[in-house]
Structures are given as structure tokens and as C-alpha cells.
Write a protein that holds these residues in place. Structure first.
Motif, PDB file in Angstrom:
ATOM      1  N   TRP A   6       0.856  -1.187   0.000  1.00  0.00           N
ATOM      2  CA  TRP A   6       0.000   0.000   0.000  1.00  0.00           C
ATOM      3  C   TRP A   6       0.889   1.233   0.000  1.00  0.00           C
ATOM      4  O   TRP A   6       1.740   1.391   0.875  1.00  0.00           O
ATOM      5  N   ASP A  63      -8.064  -9.831  -0.545  1.00  0.00           N
ATOM      6  CA  ASP A  63      -9.139  -9.142  -1.250  1.00  0.00           C
ATOM      7  C   ASP A  63     -10.425  -9.127  -0.431  1.00  0.00           C
ATOM      8  O   ASP A  63     -11.141  -8.121  -0.404  1.00  0.00           O
ATOM      9  N   ARG A  66     -10.052  -6.543   2.321  1.00  0.00           N
ATOM     10  CA  ARG A  66     -10.141  -5.198   1.735  1.00  0.00           C
ATOM     11  C   ARG A  66     -11.605  -4.828   1.513  1.00  0.00           C
ATOM     12  O   ARG A  66     -12.034  -3.711   1.818  1.00  0.00           O
ATOM     13  N   LYS A  70     -13.233  -1.713   3.753  1.00  0.00           N
ATOM     14  CA  LYS A  70     -13.187  -0.451   2.999  1.00  0.00           C
ATOM     15  C   LYS A  70     -14.171   0.603   3.488  1.00  0.00           C
ATOM     16  O   LYS A  70     -13.931   1.791   3.303  1.00  0.00           O
ATOM     17  N   ARG A  88      -2.375   0.227  -4.513  1.00  0.00           N
ATOM     18  CA  ARG A  88      -2.234  -1.115  -3.935  1.00  0.00           C
ATOM     19  C   ARG A  88      -1.701  -2.057  -5.010  1.00  0.00           C
ATOM     20  O   ARG A  88      -2.203  -2.098  -6.124  1.00  0.00           O
TER      21      ARG A  88
END
Length: 97
Positions: A6, A63, A66, A70, A88
Motif C-alpha cells: 500500500w 481481497d 479489503r 473499505k 495497492r
């Protein structure tokens, strides 16, 4: 194992709060399935530039987290501090090296 990188750029004057929130985000990650470890790097020439490297069991885990995280309160607090959207990269180590 994969490593997610990141790249974060903070607005001038938000470096302290941005680093605090970055540390909190990564502390939160410890509770998610598939998380292995992370490291946070602060650019010595620009303290508003932070790079986080996070190791995950696999891309699906990274994933999924995330997607779940989020819209979290931490991200809502963090987003206004950004000078630009975070980038990312999802990577794996070259085993031949």
C-alpha cells in the motif's frame, strides 16, 4: 503467501494523524483470517509518504478483507487525510532469486 503493498501520500500537516490511523488499520488487520504480518515504512525525505507491506495467506483473503474493511470507521477517518488515492499492488516473491 502474497505481499500486498500500500502506497500512501498524506496531505501536508496530517502526517502525525495519518501515521496513527495507519498503525491502527494494521493493528485491526491482525484479527482477520489470512493475515500473517505487516511492516510500515515512513519516507525519511517526506514523512507524509507511507508504504505498508502486508503478508497474507493468499490473494483471496487479502481481497476479502479489503472489501470488508473499505467502509470501516477507520477508513472513513483516514480518507480525508489523503493527498491522493492510495495505490495497492498484490505481489509474490520471485522464488528464483
Amino acid at each position: 503467501m502474497i505481499t500486498v503493498i500500500w502506497d500512501t501520500w498524506l496531505k501536508p500537516g496530517t502526517e502525525r494523524e495519518g501515521l496513527r490511523l495507519t498503525r491502527q488499520v494494521w493493528s485491526d488487520m491482525r484479527s482477520f483470517d489470512g493475515y500473517i504480518s505487516h511492516q510500515i515504512f515512513i519516507d525519511q525525505d517526506d514523512p507524509g509518504h507511507i508504504i505498508a507491506l502486508a503478508n497474507w495467506r493468499n490473494r483471496a483473503d487479502a481481497d476479502a478483507v479489503r472489501e470488508k474493511y473499505k467502509d470501516s470507521e477507520m477508513i472513513r477517518q483516514f480518507t480525508p487525510l489523503l493527498a491522493r488515492p492510495r495505490e495497492r499492488w498484490t505481489t509474490c516473491e520471485d522464488q528464483a532469486s
